[in-house]
Write an enzyme that holds these catalytic residues in place. Structure first.
Site, PDB file in Angstrom:
ATOM      1  N   ARG A  18      -2.066  15.384  45.556  1.00 46.13           N
ATOM      2  CA  ARG A  18      -2.869  15.947  44.463  1.00 46.13           C
ATOM      3  C   ARG A  18      -2.516  15.266  43.156  1.00 46.13           C
ATOM      4  O   ARG A  18      -1.337  14.982  42.895  1.00 46.13           O
ATOM      5  CB  ARG A  18      -2.622  17.453  44.318  1.00 46.13           C
ATOM      6  N   VAL A  19      -3.541  15.004  42.343  1.00 49.42           N
ATOM      7  CA  VAL A  19      -3.332  14.631  40.946  1.00 49.42           C
ATOM      8  C   VAL A  19      -4.162  15.579  40.088  1.00 49.42           C
ATOM      9  O   VAL A  19      -5.191  16.090  40.519  1.00 49.42           O
ATOM     10  CB  VAL A  19      -3.723  13.162  40.657  1.00 49.42           C
ATOM     11  N   SER A  20      -3.698  15.810  38.860  1.00 47.90           N
ATOM     12  CA  SER A  20      -4.289  16.838  38.010  1.00 47.90           C
ATOM     13  C   SER A  20      -5.530  16.390  37.265  1.00 47.90           C
ATOM     14  O   SER A  20      -6.386  17.203  36.936  1.00 47.90           O
ATOM     15  CB  SER A  20      -3.255  17.333  36.990  1.00 47.90           C
ATOM     16  N   THR A  21      -5.632  15.101  36.960  1.00 46.93           N
ATOM     17  CA  THR A  21      -6.770  14.625  36.172  1.00 46.93           C
ATOM     18  C   THR A  21      -7.486  13.494  36.900  1.00 46.93           C
ATOM     19  O   THR A  21      -6.909  12.818  37.755  1.00 46.93           O
ATOM     20  CB  THR A  21      -6.326  14.122  34.785  1.00 46.93           C
ATOM     21  N   GLN A  24      -5.791   9.983  36.783  1.00 45.76           N
ATOM     22  CA  GLN A  24      -4.607   9.670  37.575  1.00 45.76           C
ATOM     23  C   GLN A  24      -5.012   9.125  38.946  1.00 45.76           C
ATOM     24  O   GLN A  24      -6.095   9.416  39.449  1.00 45.76           O
ATOM     25  CB  GLN A  24      -3.730  10.919  37.734  1.00 45.76           C
TER      26      GLN A  24
END
Length: 198
Positions: A18-21, A24
């Site tokens: 997972r990445v938040s933005t 990324q």
């Protein structure tokens, strides 16, 4: 020679990244999960860890089977809070699913690594006790100040916390949890949001 922990599980290796933005990249996590020969990798891209629902995580949880090993690059990729992470690990233990976090060297496929389940289980219980204690203390302080609280809530914090535990650790639906405690789904959902925000 691999820099990652040796995974001694007989079931499938299920990766989660997972990445938040949106800016990324998932490449580093994908590469690490590929290095340990994950059979399948679920992803959430551009989704904050605080999001209540993540399509990749939800799909992974629905896919998991007894004997599988969930593998992440780092702990913070999995849980949106320490309580959420703890609940997920308790759920894995209950469902006989192993867990490995590559960066932290956590690996429950080893005898010593299984201890991590007990640590996180104890932490989840401790965190819920604090939530109940703080909520009740807040209500008492409000009463002492002479503030009227209105009508009694349809659901008390202790019952809501037990329902929260069943949902997060056993994977039962909110509707089923509400039915078991004799509460409206909407009432329980509000309490769940409060507990998750703590």
């Amino acid at each position: 020679m691999s820099i990652w922990p040796i995974i001694h599980a007989t079931g499938r290796r299920i990766g989660y990244a997972r990445v938040s933005t949106k800016d990324q990249k998932l490449r580093m996590q994908r590469d690490a999960l590929s290095d340990v020969a994950c059979d399948r990798i679920f992803e959430d891209h551009g989704i904050s860890g605080s999001a209540a629902s993540r399509s990749g995580l939800d799909a992974m949880l629905a896919e998991l089977q007894e004997g599988d090993t969930v593998i992440v690059f780092k702990l913070d990729r999995l849980g949106r809070s320490v309580l959420h992470l703890s609940d997920l690990l308790v759920r894995f233990r209950n469902d006989s699913i192993h867990f490995c976090s590559l960066s932290e060297g956590i690996n429950t496929t080893t005898p010593g690594g299984k201890l991590i389940y007990h640590v996180f289980s104890a932490f989840a219980e401790f965190q819920r006790d604090l939530i109940v204690e703080n909520t009740l203390a807040g209500l008492q302080a409000t009463k002492r100040r002479g503030t009227k609280l209105g009508r009694p809530p349809a659901l008390d914090i202790e019952t809501a916390t037990l329902a929260h535990q069943s949902i997060r650790q056993k994977g039962i639906s909110i509707s089923e949890a509400a039915r078991r405690i004799g509460a409206d789904r909407s009432t329980l959902t509000r309490w769940l949001s409060t507990i998750d925000a703590e």
